[in-house]
Design a protein around this motif. Sequence first.
Motif, PDB file in Angstrom:
ATOM      1  N   VAL A  68       0.323  18.801 -15.443  1.00 63.99           N
ATOM      2  CA  VAL A  68       0.854  18.623 -16.648  1.00 63.99           C
ATOM      3  C   VAL A  68      -0.254  18.822 -17.708  1.00 63.99           C
ATOM      4  O   VAL A  68      -0.296  19.101 -18.731  1.00 63.99           O
ATOM      5  N   ALA A  69      -1.345  18.075 -17.487  1.00 61.27           N
ATOM      6  CA  ALA A  69      -2.424  17.944 -18.437  1.00 61.27           C
ATOM      7  C   ALA A  69      -3.061  19.206 -18.404  1.00 61.27           C
ATOM      8  O   ALA A  69      -3.570  19.814 -19.687  1.00 61.27           O
ATOM      9  N   GLN A  70      -3.167  20.034 -17.413  1.00 60.59           N
ATOM     10  CA  GLN A  70      -3.771  21.272 -17.595  1.00 60.59           C
ATOM     11  C   GLN A  70      -2.891  22.412 -18.264  1.00 60.59           C
ATOM     12  O   GLN A  70      -3.327  23.043 -19.019  1.00 60.59           O
ATOM     13  N   ARG A  71      -1.509  22.202 -18.144  1.00 54.48           N
ATOM     14  CA  ARG A  71      -0.650  23.086 -18.884  1.00 54.48           C
ATOM     15  C   ARG A  71      -0.420  22.613 -20.344  1.00 54.48           C
ATOM     16  O   ARG A  71      -0.365  23.348 -21.229  1.00 54.48           O
ATOM     17  N   LYS A  72      -0.866  21.498 -20.694  1.00 54.98           N
ATOM     18  CA  LYS A  72      -0.930  20.703 -22.070  1.00 54.98           C
ATOM     19  C   LYS A  72      -1.952  21.296 -22.628  1.00 54.98           C
ATOM     20  O   LYS A  72      -1.887  21.824 -23.791  1.00 54.98           O
ATOM     21  N   GLU A  73      -3.064  21.343 -22.044  1.00 55.66           N
ATOM     22  CA  GLU A  73      -4.317  21.904 -22.487  1.00 55.66           C
ATOM     23  C   GLU A  73      -4.057  23.344 -22.810  1.00 55.66           C
ATOM     24  O   GLU A  73      -4.678  23.949 -23.785  1.00 55.66           O
ATOM     25  N   ARG A  74      -3.675  24.335 -21.803  1.00 55.55           N
ATOM     26  CA  ARG A  74      -3.581  25.781 -21.871  1.00 55.55           C
ATOM     27  C   ARG A  74      -2.498  25.888 -23.209  1.00 55.55           C
ATOM     28  O   ARG A  74      -2.796  26.551 -24.088  1.00 55.55           O
ATOM     29  N   LEU A  75      -1.491  25.070 -23.312  1.00 57.41           N
ATOM     30  CA  LEU A  75      -0.492  24.938 -24.392  1.00 57.41           C
ATOM     31  C   LEU A  75      -1.109  25.055 -25.737  1.00 57.41           C
ATOM     32  O   LEU A  75      -0.734  25.714 -26.604  1.00 57.41           O
ATOM     33  N   ARG A  76      -1.865  23.825 -25.852  1.00 55.18           N
ATOM     34  CA  ARG A  76      -2.673  23.647 -27.032  1.00 55.18           C
ATOM     35  C   ARG A  76      -3.708  24.839 -27.484  1.00 55.18           C
ATOM     36  O   ARG A  76      -3.651  25.081 -28.724  1.00 55.18           O
ATOM     37  N   TRP A  77      -4.212  25.483 -26.438  1.00 54.50           N
ATOM     38  CA  TRP A  77      -5.160  26.735 -26.824  1.00 54.50           C
ATOM     39  C   TRP A  77      -4.276  27.558 -27.342  1.00 54.50           C
ATOM     40  O   TRP A  77      -4.798  28.302 -28.127  1.00 54.50           O
ATOM     41  N   MET A  78      -3.396  28.043 -26.610  1.00 52.15           N
ATOM     42  CA  MET A  78      -2.526  29.054 -27.134  1.00 52.15           C
ATOM     43  C   MET A  78      -1.774  28.940 -28.609  1.00 52.15           C
ATOM     44  O   MET A  78      -1.515  29.691 -29.377  1.00 52.15           O
ATOM     45  N   LEU A  79      -1.745  27.499 -28.951  1.00 46.21           N
ATOM     46  CA  LEU A  79      -0.817  27.369 -30.017  1.00 46.21           C
ATOM     47  C   LEU A  79      -1.852  26.738 -31.321  1.00 46.21           C
ATOM     48  O   LEU A  79      -1.500  26.328 -32.310  1.00 46.21           O
ATOM     49  N   ARG A  80      -3.182  27.161 -31.112  1.00 44.51           N
ATOM     50  CA  ARG A  80      -4.037  26.746 -32.170  1.00 44.51           C
ATOM     51  C   ARG A  80      -3.772  27.407 -33.260  1.00 44.51           C
ATOM     52  O   ARG A  80      -3.480  28.628 -33.182  1.00 44.51           O
ATOM     53  N   PRO A  81      -4.274  26.974 -34.538  1.00 46.02           N
ATOM     54  CA  PRO A  81      -4.173  27.798 -35.618  1.00 46.02           C
ATOM     55  C   PRO A  81      -5.149  28.854 -35.824  1.00 46.02           C
ATOM     56  O   PRO A  81      -6.159  29.017 -35.308  1.00 46.02           O
ATOM     57  N   LEU A  82      -4.466  29.939 -36.611  1.00 45.23           N
ATOM     58  CA  LEU A  82      -5.284  31.121 -36.402  1.00 45.23           C
ATOM     59  C   LEU A  82      -6.496  31.014 -37.565  1.00 45.23           C
ATOM     60  O   LEU A  82      -5.923  30.296 -38.680  1.00 45.23           O
ATOM     61  N   PRO A  83      -7.470  31.511 -37.231  1.00 47.17           N
ATOM     62  CA  PRO A  83      -8.403  31.316 -38.481  1.00 47.17           C
ATOM     63  C   PRO A  83      -8.061  32.347 -39.599  1.00 47.17           C
ATOM     64  O   PRO A  83      -7.205  33.587 -39.411  1.00 47.17           O
ATOM     65  N   PRO A  84      -8.402  32.043 -40.983  1.00 43.94           N
ATOM     66  CA  PRO A  84      -7.972  32.871 -42.004  1.00 43.94           C
ATOM     67  C   PRO A  84      -8.438  34.144 -41.995  1.00 43.94           C
ATOM     68  O   PRO A  84      -9.810  34.325 -41.591  1.00 43.94           O
ATOM     69  N   ILE A  85      -7.938  35.242 -42.435  1.00 40.16           N
ATOM     70  CA  ILE A  85      -8.533  36.556 -42.316  1.00 40.16           C
ATOM     71  C   ILE A  85      -9.368  36.736 -43.760  1.00 40.16           C
ATOM     72  O   ILE A  85      -8.940  36.594 -44.884  1.00 40.16           O
TER      73      ILE A  85
END
Length: 82
Positions: free
Chosen positions: A65-82
């Motif tokens: 669960v901790a590994q999946r949470k970390e992966r999910l956090r990485w996937m849902l991180r805010p995108l940098p402004p363009i």
Amino acid sequence: MKDCPASEFGCTCNRCAVDRDDDLEALKQFNRASYSLAMSLIFLAAVLGVLAAGFWNADRVQEVVAQRKERLRWMLRPLPPI
């Protein structure tokens, strides 16, 4: 000694007339107690084995669960402004 019930039918072995030894009764009680103790210990070992497997599995689940949470956090991180 008591009469053998089979002596009426011609048996002369006299096995039935032998008095039973009290040590055999004590041995039966000891066997019963040791068998009960052995079965109780086997049951206790089985229960502890199941609990240990459950705790080990719970630890593994927390890691996953901790590994999946970390992966999910990485996937849902805010995108940098363009």
